[in-house]
Design a protein around this motif. Structure first.
Motif, short mmCIF file in Angstrom:
data_model
loop_
_atom_site.label_atom_id
_atom_site.label_comp_id
_atom_site.label_asym_id
_atom_site.label_seq_id
_atom_site.Cartn_x
_atom_site.Cartn_y
_atom_site.Cartn_z
N TYR A 153 5.86 8.70 -6.84
CA TYR A 153 6.25 10.01 -7.37
C TYR A 153 7.68 10.39 -7.00
CZ TYR A 153 1.24 10.44 -8.03
OH TYR A 153 -0.06 10.21 -8.39
N ASP A 154 8.56 9.40 -7.00
CA ASP A 154 9.97 9.67 -6.75
C ASP A 154 10.25 10.03 -5.29
OD1 ASP A 154 12.49 9.57 -7.95
OD2 ASP A 154 12.63 11.73 -8.09
N LEU A 155 9.35 9.66 -4.38
CA LEU A 155 9.55 9.98 -2.97
C LEU A 155 10.38 8.92 -2.26
CD1 LEU A 155 5.99 11.28 -2.07
CD2 LEU A 155 8.07 12.63 -2.15
N LEU A 156 10.35 7.69 -2.71
CA LEU A 156 11.11 6.63 -2.06
C LEU A 156 11.32 5.48 -3.03
CD1 LEU A 156 8.76 4.33 -1.41
CD2 LEU A 156 8.28 5.86 0.49
N ASP A 157 12.20 4.57 -2.68
CA ASP A 157 12.48 3.39 -3.49
C ASP A 157 11.66 2.21 -2.98
OD1 ASP A 157 14.33 4.11 -5.50
OD2 ASP A 157 15.89 4.29 -3.98
N CYS A 158 11.11 1.47 -3.89
CA CYS A 158 10.43 0.22 -3.55
C CYS A 158 11.42 -0.91 -3.75
CB CYS A 158 9.18 0.02 -4.42
SG CYS A 158 8.30 -1.50 -4.09
N THR A 159 12.02 -1.37 -2.66
CA THR A 159 13.11 -2.34 -2.76
C THR A 159 12.63 -3.78 -2.73
OG1 THR A 159 13.40 -2.23 -0.36
CG2 THR A 159 14.72 -0.73 -1.69
N GLY A 160 11.39 -4.02 -2.42
CA GLY A 160 10.90 -5.39 -2.35
C GLY A 160 9.54 -5.51 -2.98
N PRO A 161 8.99 -6.72 -3.01
CA PRO A 161 7.64 -6.87 -3.56
C PRO A 161 6.62 -6.11 -2.72
CG PRO A 161 8.34 -8.89 -2.46
CD PRO A 161 9.55 -8.00 -2.54
N ALA A 162 5.68 -5.46 -3.37
CA ALA A 162 4.66 -4.67 -2.68
C ALA A 162 3.39 -5.49 -2.52
CB ALA A 162 4.38 -3.38 -3.44
N PHE A 163 2.75 -5.35 -1.38
CA PHE A 163 1.53 -6.07 -1.07
C PHE A 163 0.42 -5.06 -0.76
CE2 PHE A 163 5.16 -8.56 0.25
CZ PHE A 163 4.91 -9.82 -0.28
N GLU A 164 -0.81 -5.46 -1.02
CA GLU A 164 -1.95 -4.64 -0.66
C GLU A 164 -2.54 -5.15 0.64
OE1 GLU A 164 -4.95 -2.96 -3.54
OE2 GLU A 164 -6.28 -4.34 -2.43
N VAL A 165 -2.71 -4.27 1.62
CA VAL A 165 -3.30 -4.63 2.90
C VAL A 165 -4.46 -3.69 3.18
CG1 VAL A 165 -1.19 -5.60 3.86
CG2 VAL A 165 -1.67 -3.17 4.16
N ARG A 166 -5.40 -4.18 3.99
CA ARG A 166 -6.56 -3.38 4.37
C ARG A 166 -6.59 -3.28 5.89
NH1 ARG A 166 -10.34 -2.82 0.19
NH2 ARG A 166 -9.74 -3.98 -1.69
N CYS A 167 -6.47 -2.08 6.39
CA CYS A 167 -6.44 -1.85 7.83
C CYS A 167 -7.86 -1.61 8.35
CB CYS A 167 -5.54 -0.65 8.16
SG CYS A 167 -5.37 -0.34 9.93
N ARG A 168 -8.24 -2.37 9.37
CA ARG A 168 -9.55 -2.21 9.99
C ARG A 168 -9.49 -1.36 11.26
NH1 ARG A 168 -12.05 -8.39 9.60
NH2 ARG A 168 -12.21 -8.48 7.31
N GLN A 169 -8.37 -1.47 11.94
CA GLN A 169 -8.19 -0.69 13.17
C GLN A 169 -6.72 -0.37 13.31
OE1 GLN A 169 -10.09 -2.17 16.82
NE2 GLN A 169 -8.25 -1.63 17.96
N GLY A 170 -6.40 0.92 13.24
CA GLY A 170 -5.00 1.33 13.30
C GLY A 170 -4.60 2.03 14.56
N GLY A 171 -5.56 2.23 15.47
CA GLY A 171 -5.23 2.91 16.71
C GLY A 171 -4.69 4.30 16.45
#
Length: 359
Positions: A153-171
């Motif tokens: 939504y125009d909040l930032l630039d995506c300068t590289g390829p985007a990946f999908e990750v799934r976080c199981r434990q983020g502390g």
């Protein structure tokens, strides 16, 4: 006068005149269906009025949207397709200020901003229209070169390829509910975007953006393994007394009536063996920030994202110690980064000359 003509009226019956309002409503609906062929997107003006907008090669098309019931006949009759040459329309997006409403770990949470464009509309001048479905509007406006939007939504630039990750434990860095995220590298930072769809946003009312300095990543590695479990079930024996009784009654003169009864009464469940695979692998991401160490866990397929974004932080023994790598080790590390495109050839040669001088 005939026998059956006594109740006839010599006057010619007049048909009722069509209702002008119904005619206007039907005509308006026909225009709506015709305009839908352009596959438009829906927007609203400052007064809450609805509009369809569509794009052609050299023009912008507009059509006003009204409620069939409750709209005056004159308004419906005046509704028509508005065609504006692209140069005269002068479409551009409206800039907005984006301020976070709260922070969660490394994430700043923003209210989902509106998608607004401004254009010259006949009889109205410069008019601001706001999209009702931001995701569809962003895709449509960018596809037809009417407006450009950055990621999320125009909040930032995506300068590289985007990946999908799934976080199981983020502390304490990644909140518990932030399971599926998009991530890419922007200069010296890893940018995490929490949404359910893609890098341009999801269906939530808020958008969360997390920033993790690449230098804070101490190492990452694939841990755990695949465990096989064998489950054995069945083999039980059950006795049906009623079956034994009826078997003895049906074979009273048999040489072995008791044998028939036992066979009918006793039943054994077959033995079943199942081999179940348990994938217990996970990606460990060790982060050092503000004097504290955090161990984050991601799904095993997330390792491709970290291989692409921070390949220099792949786990090795040197990563576990605080010793400084030797100049030779630093040259080897820079050479690997240069091959993957993270460091330019000129930057590599300059750094290599400085390191060779230290040997």
């Amino acid at each position: 006068m005939g026998l059956f003509d006594w109740n006839r009226d010599d006057k010619i019956e007049e048909r009722p005149k069509p209702n002008p309002l119904y005619q206007a409503q039907d005509a308006y609906e026909k225009c709506c269906r015709s305009f839908e062929a352009h596959r438009p997107i829906r927007l609203r003006d400052a007064d809450g009025g609805g509009w369809w907008i569509a794009a052609e090669q050299d023009a912008v098309l507009l059509f006003p949207l009204y409620d069939r019931n409750g709209t005056p006949r004159e308004t419906l009759e005046a509704a028509k397709e508005i065609r504006i040459p692209l140069e005269q329309a002068a479409v551009h997006r409206v800039e907005q200020a984006h301020m976070p409403i709260r922070t969660e770990g490394i994430f700043a949470v923003y209210e989902k901003p509106d998608v607004c464009i401004e254009l010259n509309m006949p009889g109205r001048g410069r008019t601001v229209l706001t999209a009702e479905k931001p995701e569809a509007a962003i895709s449509y406006l960018m596809e037809h070169n009417l407006a450009h939007f950055r990621a999320v939504y125009d909040l930032l630039d995506c300068t590289g390829p985007a990946f999908e990750v799934r976080c199981r434990q983020g502390g304490e860095l990644i909140p518990k509910g932030y399971g599926v995220m998009q991530v890419f590298r922007d200069a010296d930072e890893l940018i995490f975007v929490h949404n359910k769809r893609n890098i341009y946003g999801g269906g939530e009312k808020t958008v969360a953006i997390g920033r993790l300095p690449a230098a804070a990543v101490r190492f990452y590695r694939l841990c755990g393994g695949v465990r096989m479990e064998t489950r054995v079930s069945g083999g039980g024996v059950s006795v049906d007394r009623s079956a034994a009784y009826w078997a003895g009654w049906m074979h009273p003169f048999s040489l072995n009536p008791h044998g028939h009864a036992i066979e009918a009464a006793v039943s054994a469940e077959p033995v079943r063996t199942e081999h179940i695979e348990h994938d217990e692998r996970y990606v460990e991401l060790c982060v050092r920030m503000d004097g504290r160490t955090y161990d984050l866990q991601f799904s095993p397929d997330s390792i491709a994202a970290f291989d692409a974004m921070v390949p220099e932080r792949e786990f090795d023994e040197a990563a576990l110690s605080d010793r400084q790598p030797t100049p030779a080790e630093q040259i080897a590390l820079l050479a690997g980064l240069c091959e993957k495109g993270w460091v330019s050839r000129s930057e590599f040669e300059q750094a290599k000359a400085k390191l060779l001088a230290q040997i």
